[in-house]
Scaffold this active site. Sequence first.
Site, PDB file in Angstrom:
ATOM      1  N   ASP A 178       0.907  -1.140   0.000  1.00  0.00           N
ATOM      2  CA  ASP A 178       0.000   0.000   0.000  1.00  0.00           C
ATOM      3  C   ASP A 178       0.946   1.188   0.000  1.00  0.00           C
ATOM      4  OD1 ASP A 178      -1.465   2.268   0.853  1.00  0.00           O
ATOM      5  OD2 ASP A 178      -3.045   0.930   1.526  1.00  0.00           O
ATOM      6  N   HIS A 179       1.079   1.837  -1.148  1.00  0.00           N
ATOM      7  CA  HIS A 179       2.186   2.797  -1.249  1.00  0.00           C
ATOM      8  C   HIS A 179       2.030   3.977  -0.286  1.00  0.00           C
ATOM      9  CE1 HIS A 179      -0.445   5.017  -4.032  1.00  0.00           C
ATOM     10  NE2 HIS A 179       0.350   6.047  -3.845  1.00  0.00           N
ATOM     11  N   HIS A 241      -5.748   2.943   1.219  1.00  0.00           N
ATOM     12  CA  HIS A 241      -4.974   4.107   1.674  1.00  0.00           C
ATOM     13  C   HIS A 241      -5.610   4.844   2.869  1.00  0.00           C
ATOM     14  CE1 HIS A 241      -3.007   3.152  -1.971  1.00  0.00           C
ATOM     15  NE2 HIS A 241      -3.698   3.912  -2.785  1.00  0.00           N
TER      16      HIS A 241
END
Length: 501
Positions: A178-179, A241
Amino acid sequence: MEKPENCTIVIFGASGDLTKRKLIPALYKLFQHNLLPERFTVLGAARSDLTDKKFRDSALQFVEEKKNETAENFKRHLYYLSLREYSPAEFARLNKKLKELNEELDTGENCIYYLATPPGAFEDIAIALGVEKMQFQGEKSWKRLIIEKPFGESLQTARELNKRLCKIFNENQIYRIDHYLGKETVQNIFVTRFSNGIFEPLWNRNYVNHVEITAAEKDGIGTRGGYYDGTGALRDMVQNHLLQILALIAMEPPASLRPEAIRDEKLKVFESLRIMRPEDVESRVIRGQYVANKIGREIVAGYREEMGVGRNSHAETYVAIKLFIDNWRWGGVPFYLRTGKRMPTTVTEAVIHFRPTPHSLFRITDGTFNQLVIRIQPDEGMLLKVSMKVPGRGYNVQEINMDFHYSELSGQYVPGAYERLLLDAIEGDATLYARGDAVEASWKFIQPVLDAWDKYPGIKLFGYPAGTWGPENADDLIEESGLTWRYPCRNLTGEGSYCEL
Ligand code: BG6
């Protein structure tokens, strides 16, 4: 600093956008900062018919300084293998190629498999790796699988994917990316909370009135219509996010910095999210879709006019949610989350709104609550809004900003999200990756909303003009508590008329 162990990074989907725009530039930066192992190889694998040379030439497209000596040295580590399909037969070739490269370059047996493909290929790749026994680790060697989002498109598919992957890999070999967790400012939420004595005593239902998390994007859907139309903002941004940011804001202090200690605490937050009843979805979740509008001099297309999008699409490009975390710390405190495309500006921030003083002695000219604004991007930093005396006679009070910008930390290199995450995976640190149980727990919260939207088509999808802050109905969501959303750029309100779709 000690260099990480030698390894090979196999990128599946190597001719795609993610590889060019994010992975290769991140690996290049790591290389430039001398953070990659002494000996490493990046093997791109995809269906496109490319040679090593062509891959090397095209891979650095989004690297800024691609014509210097460092770039030339970096390129020498890149190889390519074209695969007709993600099948065991083709993976036998892949396995052979890896062995040959290993023999030639002496990179050892450690390997990362990075799935940068569309999600439809995740399982085929994992199965083919399994058939070829490419997931097996030696006594001193490791194999890791990095898997891109979306991790499932529903609770059921996420569970099935977890189950299937775990038949082939151990959970501790799986790195679900999950950047947002790789962003410095997201990690800073954790540090701010647990390294300062002044915030944590106030960080609970007794002193926090409500919490707001916003991820607004100025851009529309661009060329990603094909993917986005079957996805929508709830799956694309909230399930991963925004809930990850929420978990960092709401979690209890972990017993230590061990990855599992931190991940356990985050899981508890997801498990405490109050599941919405179908009859509450309409009033607690507002969805919207941008429609054409004139922004300045430009006519901006509506979502339904975008490439790859259905003319009657019901995909939401905006979503605002009021949710509760049912535990001792947060009982009764509303959390407001919103995200949208084609907003007036691009900004991600979390705002802790503290309760007002129990009795107001002073005349407050503006501002009612103390707010701690955690600016995740852009202009990363932190802002504390406090009340001060207006100079002069009497006791008039005004709100002032104590404002910190990351950019003021001169000389400090701030690594990009993919740099940090790739390096962590190479070093075997899964702290910033999502664990299987946590992904399922977050889907458990999201799924009832998706189900209600499916079951009750009467739940409105509001059209909002491109370049505005989303449907006005989202204001009602927060205004029922006598509050308003914080508009990060007040002058950017956007204009246009709202409608129902
Ligand atoms: C991705 C979503 O995960 O995150 C995109 O699929 C979104 O729709 C992007 O635009 C936002 O990431 P960032 O880092 O630009 O805020």
